[in-house]
Design a protein around this motif. Structure first.
Motif, PDB file in Angstrom:
ATOM      1  N   SER A 201       0.832  -1.209   0.000  1.00 24.50           N
ATOM      2  CA  SER A 201       0.000   0.000   0.000  1.00 24.50           C
ATOM      3  C   SER A 201       0.863   1.253   0.000  1.00 24.50           C
ATOM      4  CB  SER A 201      -0.919  -0.013   1.226  1.00 24.50           C
ATOM      5  OG  SER A 201      -1.767  -1.141   1.212  1.00 24.50           O
ATOM      6  N   ALA A 202       1.940   1.233   0.814  1.00 24.19           N
ATOM      7  CA  ALA A 202       2.843   2.389   0.852  1.00 24.19           C
ATOM      8  C   ALA A 202       3.498   2.602  -0.500  1.00 24.19           C
ATOM      9  CB  ALA A 202       3.906   2.188   1.932  1.00 24.19           C
ATOM     10  N   SER A 203       3.864   1.503  -1.155  1.00 19.64           N
ATOM     11  CA  SER A 203       4.451   1.625  -2.493  1.00 19.64           C
ATOM     12  C   SER A 203       3.452   2.195  -3.490  1.00 19.64           C
ATOM     13  CB  SER A 203       4.948   0.257  -2.967  1.00 19.64           C
ATOM     14  OG  SER A 203       5.476   0.327  -4.274  1.00 19.64           O
ATOM     15  N   THR A 204       2.206   1.738  -3.386  1.00 17.21           N
ATOM     16  CA  THR A 204       1.168   2.270  -4.286  1.00 17.21           C
ATOM     17  C   THR A 204       0.933   3.749  -4.048  1.00 17.21           C
ATOM     18  OG1 THR A 204       0.105   0.082  -4.301  1.00 17.21           O
ATOM     19  CG2 THR A 204      -1.203   1.972  -5.033  1.00 17.21           C
ATOM     20  N   TYR A 205       0.815   4.122  -2.769  1.00 18.00           N
ATOM     21  CA  TYR A 205       0.622   5.537  -2.451  1.00 18.00           C
ATOM     22  C   TYR A 205       1.823   6.364  -2.894  1.00 18.00           C
ATOM     23  CZ  TYR A 205      -3.398   4.144   0.357  1.00 18.00           C
ATOM     24  OH  TYR A 205      -4.604   3.648   0.772  1.00 18.00           O
ATOM     25  N   GLY A 206       3.032   5.800  -2.739  1.00 18.53           N
ATOM     26  CA  GLY A 206       4.225   6.514  -3.185  1.00 18.53           C
ATOM     27  C   GLY A 206       4.227   6.727  -4.693  1.00 18.53           C
ATOM     28  N   SER A 207       3.804   5.687  -5.415  1.00 15.94           N
ATOM     29  CA  SER A 207       3.725   5.825  -6.873  1.00 15.94           C
ATOM     30  C   SER A 207       2.688   6.868  -7.266  1.00 15.94           C
ATOM     31  CB  SER A 207       3.384   4.469  -7.497  1.00 15.94           C
ATOM     32  OG  SER A 207       4.382   3.505  -7.197  1.00 15.94           O
ATOM     33  N   LEU A 208       1.532   6.831  -6.597  1.00 15.03           N
ATOM     34  CA  LEU A 208       0.504   7.828  -6.887  1.00 15.03           C
ATOM     35  C   LEU A 208       0.987   9.240  -6.548  1.00 15.03           C
ATOM     36  CD1 LEU A 208      -2.682   5.963  -5.587  1.00 15.03           C
ATOM     37  CD2 LEU A 208      -1.982   6.306  -7.972  1.00 15.03           C
ATOM     38  N   LEU A 209       1.710   9.361  -5.433  1.00 18.50           N
ATOM     39  CA  LEU A 209       2.246  10.664  -5.061  1.00 18.50           C
ATOM     40  C   LEU A 209       3.247  11.166  -6.093  1.00 18.50           C
ATOM     41  CD1 LEU A 209       2.411  12.940  -2.984  1.00 18.50           C
ATOM     42  CD2 LEU A 209       4.198  11.627  -1.806  1.00 18.50           C
ATOM     43  N   ALA A 210       4.105  10.271  -6.569  1.00 15.99           N
ATOM     44  CA  ALA A 210       5.079  10.659  -7.595  1.00 15.99           C
ATOM     45  C   ALA A 210       4.369  11.085  -8.878  1.00 15.99           C
ATOM     46  CB  ALA A 210       6.026   9.508  -7.872  1.00 15.99           C
ATOM     47  N   ILE A 211       3.328  10.335  -9.256  1.00 16.27           N
ATOM     48  CA  ILE A 211       2.554  10.710 -10.449  1.00 16.27           C
ATOM     49  C   ILE A 211       1.887  12.074 -10.256  1.00 16.27           C
ATOM     50  CG2 ILE A 211       0.565  10.095 -11.868  1.00 16.27           C
ATOM     51  CD1 ILE A 211       1.271   7.147 -11.335  1.00 16.27           C
TER      52      ILE A 211
END
Length: 255
Positions: A201-211
């Motif tokens: 989940s943290a990785s997904t949120y991090g990817s979304l934040l980067a996007i």
């Protein structure tokens, strides 16, 4: 007629003596230089060994410090992500496995003692049965032997009962520790799944934040930066045209 040669041999002797003195001084100088070179070589070797020792010690200190730092960072990261609970469960699994091994060994020893007590009682009962079969021909020694065997059989019976209880307890301990091991393993598996989901989940949120950051930067570039660049370029172009126009007017006036 006799000729007189004044002091010529003496001057030749002085020259020879001077040459010998010069040669001796050169040899002394060479010996002195050799000693100095030897001393410098010894000093260089000592300095080199000290330098190597200091470098080795510094490298060891740096390696120890790096290992300590990495270990501390790993511990802090595990604490932040919650992986320290999984480490604690792993340690509990290892400890439980050790206890199971100990309990199994204790159960094995209890079983051996029980089987040995059963074998002694069986041997004692066989001997008692043999004596009973020839009861009509007993001697005084047979009577004493029978009495002792009866007492021994009673003790053996108590020993067998005690060892049987001990064996049952040891087997129950093994079963309880095995159930505890299964429970700890399942708990560890659950915690690992939770931790994995958390990291995912943290990785997904991090990817979304980067996007989102990339989209925001693109919007800022399109809305603010590009108009500012076009405006500045236009101003620069107009300024350059004005400068060229003034230069042309000046040239016309001068002509």
């Amino acid at each position: 007629m006799l000729r007189f040669i004044p002091r010529r041999p003496i001057r030749s002797f002085g020259r020879i003596h001077g040459r010998y003195s010069t040669s001796s001084n050169s040899q002394n100088q060479l010996e002195k230089w050799k000693q100095e070179l030897t001393t410098l070589g010894d000093r260089a070797r000592v300095w080199g060994s000290l330098t190597v020792s200091l470098l080795r010690q510094r490298a060891e200190n740096l390696s120890t410090s790096a290992q300590t730092t990495v270990h501390d960072l790993g511990g802090k990261l595990n604490k932040v992500t919650g992986y320290d609970e999984i480490d604690a469960l792993k340690k509990r699994v290892v400890q439980t496995e050790q206890r199971i091994s100990e309990q199994r060994q204790a159960a094995k020893d209890a079983k051996a003692a029980y089987e040995s007590a059963v074998a002694r009682r069986s041997a004692c009962q066989r001997e008692v049965n043999d004596l009973l079969q020839r009861k009509s021909h007993w001697t005084e020694e047979d009577v004493v032997r029978f009495t002792g065997l009866v007492r021994q059989d009673h003790l053996n019976e108590q020993t067998v009962a005690t060892n049987k209880t001990t064996l049952a307890d040891r087997e129950a301990d093994v079963e309880r520790e095995f159930n505890e091991l299964m429970r700890v393993i399942l708990n560890r598996y659950h915690e690992e799944q939770v931790w994995s989901d958390k990291i995912r989940s943290a990785s997904t949120y991090g990817s979304l934040l980067a996007i989102g950051v990339n989209i925001l930067v693109f919007i800022i570039a399109v809305v603010l930066v590009e108009p500012w660049k076009r405006k500045r370029l236009a101003q620069t172009f107009e300024k350059r045209i004005e400068e060229i126009s003034h230069e042309n007017k000046a040239m016309i006036q001068d002509a």
